[in-house]
Write a protein that holds these residues in place. Structure first.
Motif, PDB file in Angstrom:
ATOM      1  N   GLU A 136       0.827  -1.207   0.000  1.00  0.00           N
ATOM      2  CA  GLU A 136       0.000   0.000   0.000  1.00  0.00           C
ATOM      3  C   GLU A 136       0.864   1.261   0.000  1.00  0.00           C
ATOM      4  OE1 GLU A 136      -3.325   0.003  -0.310  1.00  0.00           O
ATOM      5  OE2 GLU A 136      -3.125  -2.176  -0.457  1.00  0.00           O
ATOM      6  N   PRO A 137       0.651   2.160  -0.972  1.00  0.00           N
ATOM      7  CA  PRO A 137       1.466   3.378  -1.070  1.00  0.00           C
ATOM      8  C   PRO A 137       1.467   4.224   0.203  1.00  0.00           C
ATOM      9  CG  PRO A 137       0.190   3.099  -3.064  1.00  0.00           C
ATOM     10  CD  PRO A 137      -0.288   2.057  -2.093  1.00  0.00           C
ATOM     11  N   GLU A 138       0.326   4.379   0.851  1.00  0.00           N
ATOM     12  CA  GLU A 138       0.265   5.217   2.053  1.00  0.00           C
ATOM     13  C   GLU A 138       1.114   4.626   3.177  1.00  0.00           C
ATOM     14  OE1 GLU A 138      -2.901   7.480   4.989  1.00  0.00           O
ATOM     15  OE2 GLU A 138      -3.655   5.968   3.603  1.00  0.00           O
ATOM     16  N   ILE A 139       1.089   3.321   3.324  1.00  0.00           N
ATOM     17  CA  ILE A 139       1.867   2.674   4.374  1.00  0.00           C
ATOM     18  C   ILE A 139       3.358   2.792   4.084  1.00  0.00           C
ATOM     19  CG2 ILE A 139       2.388   0.442   5.452  1.00  0.00           C
ATOM     20  CD1 ILE A 139      -0.637  -0.179   5.148  1.00  0.00           C
ATOM     21  N   LYS A 140       3.756   2.579   2.822  1.00  0.00           N
ATOM     22  CA  LYS A 140       5.168   2.714   2.453  1.00  0.00           C
ATOM     23  C   LYS A 140       5.640   4.150   2.674  1.00  0.00           C
ATOM     24  CE  LYS A 140       4.731   0.812  -1.693  1.00  0.00           C
ATOM     25  NZ  LYS A 140       5.079   0.207  -2.993  1.00  0.00           N
ATOM     26  N   TRP A 141       4.840   5.111   2.265  1.00  0.00           N
ATOM     27  CA  TRP A 141       5.188   6.525   2.420  1.00  0.00           C
ATOM     28  C   TRP A 141       5.363   6.877   3.900  1.00  0.00           C
ATOM     29  CZ3 TRP A 141       1.630  10.695   3.847  1.00  0.00           C
ATOM     30  CH2 TRP A 141       2.174  11.959   3.684  1.00  0.00           C
ATOM     31  N   ASN A 142       4.430   6.446   4.729  1.00  0.00           N
ATOM     32  CA  ASN A 142       4.514   6.747   6.163  1.00  0.00           C
ATOM     33  C   ASN A 142       5.690   6.044   6.831  1.00  0.00           C
ATOM     34  OD1 ASN A 142       2.487   8.653   6.821  1.00  0.00           O
ATOM     35  ND2 ASN A 142       0.940   7.084   6.445  1.00  0.00           N
ATOM     36  N   ALA A 143       6.023   4.839   6.405  1.00  0.00           N
ATOM     37  CA  ALA A 143       7.166   4.128   6.984  1.00  0.00           C
ATOM     38  C   ALA A 143       8.467   4.869   6.687  1.00  0.00           C
ATOM     39  CB  ALA A 143       7.236   2.703   6.439  1.00  0.00           C
ATOM     40  N   ALA A 197       6.617  -5.186  -0.702  1.00  0.00           N
ATOM     41  CA  ALA A 197       7.170  -3.852  -0.446  1.00  0.00           C
ATOM     42  C   ALA A 197       8.531  -3.663  -1.100  1.00  0.00           C
ATOM     43  CB  ALA A 197       7.284  -3.605   1.056  1.00  0.00           C
ATOM     44  N   VAL A 198       9.104  -4.740  -1.681  1.00  0.00           N
ATOM     45  CA  VAL A 198      10.426  -4.641  -2.303  1.00  0.00           C
ATOM     46  C   VAL A 198      10.420  -3.584  -3.410  1.00  0.00           C
ATOM     47  CG1 VAL A 198      12.134  -5.892  -3.680  1.00  0.00           C
ATOM     48  CG2 VAL A 198      11.149  -6.945  -1.655  1.00  0.00           C
ATOM     49  N   ASP A 199       9.325  -3.462  -4.134  1.00  0.00           N
ATOM     50  CA  ASP A 199       9.200  -2.394  -5.136  1.00  0.00           C
ATOM     51  C   ASP A 199       8.719  -1.146  -4.411  1.00  0.00           C
ATOM     52  OD1 ASP A 199       9.035  -0.854  -7.377  1.00  0.00           O
ATOM     53  OD2 ASP A 199       7.472  -2.041  -8.354  1.00  0.00           O
ATOM     54  N   LEU A 200       9.634  -0.503  -3.720  1.00  0.00           N
ATOM     55  CA  LEU A 200       9.291   0.585  -2.804  1.00  0.00           C
ATOM     56  C   LEU A 200       8.571   1.739  -3.486  1.00  0.00           C
ATOM     57  CD1 LEU A 200       9.452   1.763   0.047  1.00  0.00           C
ATOM     58  CD2 LEU A 200      11.685   2.709  -0.560  1.00  0.00           C
ATOM     59  N   THR A 201       8.989   2.112  -4.685  1.00  0.00           N
ATOM     60  CA  THR A 201       8.407   3.311  -5.304  1.00  0.00           C
ATOM     61  C   THR A 201       7.138   3.021  -6.102  1.00  0.00           C
ATOM     62  OG1 THR A 201       9.881   3.107  -7.203  1.00  0.00           O
ATOM     63  CG2 THR A 201      10.603   4.529  -5.383  1.00  0.00           C
ATOM     64  N   ALA A 202       6.686   1.766  -6.153  1.00  0.00           N
ATOM     65  CA  ALA A 202       5.410   1.470  -6.808  1.00  0.00           C
ATOM     66  C   ALA A 202       4.299   2.192  -6.047  1.00  0.00           C
ATOM     67  CB  ALA A 202       5.147  -0.030  -6.831  1.00  0.00           C
ATOM     68  N   GLY A 203       3.504   2.932  -6.759  1.00  0.00           N
ATOM     69  CA  GLY A 203       2.433   3.689  -6.123  1.00  0.00           C
ATOM     70  C   GLY A 203       2.836   5.116  -5.801  1.00  0.00           C
ATOM     71  N   ASP A 204       4.042   5.521  -6.202  1.00  0.00           N
ATOM     72  CA  ASP A 204       4.487   6.900  -5.993  1.00  0.00           C
ATOM     73  C   ASP A 204       3.531   7.845  -6.709  1.00  0.00           C
ATOM     74  OD1 ASP A 204       6.725   8.716  -5.073  1.00  0.00           O
ATOM     75  OD2 ASP A 204       6.660   9.212  -7.212  1.00  0.00           O
ATOM     76  N   SER A 205       3.099   8.893  -6.020  1.00  0.00           N
ATOM     77  CA  SER A 205       2.149   9.851  -6.590  1.00  0.00           C
ATOM     78  C   SER A 205       2.306  11.186  -5.869  1.00  0.00           C
ATOM     79  CB  SER A 205       0.718   9.331  -6.401  1.00  0.00           C
ATOM     80  OG  SER A 205       0.367   9.333  -5.023  1.00  0.00           O
ATOM     81  N   PRO A 206       1.644  12.228  -6.381  1.00  0.00           N
ATOM     82  CA  PRO A 206       1.698  13.507  -5.659  1.00  0.00           C
ATOM     83  C   PRO A 206       1.126  13.409  -4.238  1.00  0.00           C
ATOM     84  CG  PRO A 206       0.940  13.865  -7.899  1.00  0.00           C
ATOM     85  CD  PRO A 206       0.989  12.365  -7.684  1.00  0.00           C
ATOM     86  N   THR A 207       0.171  12.525  -4.043  1.00  0.00           N
ATOM     87  CA  THR A 207      -0.410  12.347  -2.712  1.00  0.00           C
ATOM     88  C   THR A 207       0.557  11.637  -1.779  1.00  0.00           C
ATOM     89  OG1 THR A 207      -2.596  12.188  -3.716  1.00  0.00           O
ATOM     90  CG2 THR A 207      -2.392  11.417  -1.454  1.00  0.00           C
TER      91      THR A 207
END
Length: 69
Positions: free
Chosen positions: A11-18, A40-50
Motif C-alpha cells: 500500500e502506497p500510504e503505508i510505504k510513504w509513512n514508513a 514492499a520490495v518495489d518501494l516506489t510502486a504507487g508513488d504519486s503527488p499524494t
C-alpha cells in the motif's frame, strides 16, 4: 539507538509513512534501517503527488538511512 523498520505492505500510504517515520528518526539522531519484504520490495510502486514515496526514499538515503531487501 539502532532501529529496524520492517515493511511488507504494497500500500502506497503505508510505504510513504514508513519512510517518513524513518526520516524523522534519522533527524533525531537514530541509526535506521528499513527492511523491505515481499510486495514492499518495489518501494516506489504507487508513488504519486499524494504519496511521494520516491522523494522520501531519496531523502532517507541521503540522510544515511539503510534500505535492505
Amino acid at each position: 539507538m539502532q532501529i529496524l523498520i520492517v515493511l511488507s505492505s504494497p500500500e502506497p500510504e503505508i510505504k510513504w509513512n514508513a519512510v517518513r517515520f524513518g526520516n524523522f528518526l534519522l533527524n533525531e539522531g537514530e541509526d535506521v534501517t528499513i527492511f523491505l519484504n515481499g510486495p514492499a520490495v518495489d518501494l516506489t510502486a504507487g508513488d504519486s503527488p499524494t504519496f511521494p514515496i520516491a522523494e522520501q526514499a531519496k531523502l532517507f538515503g541521503l540522510s544515511e538511512g539503510v534500505l535492505a531487501a
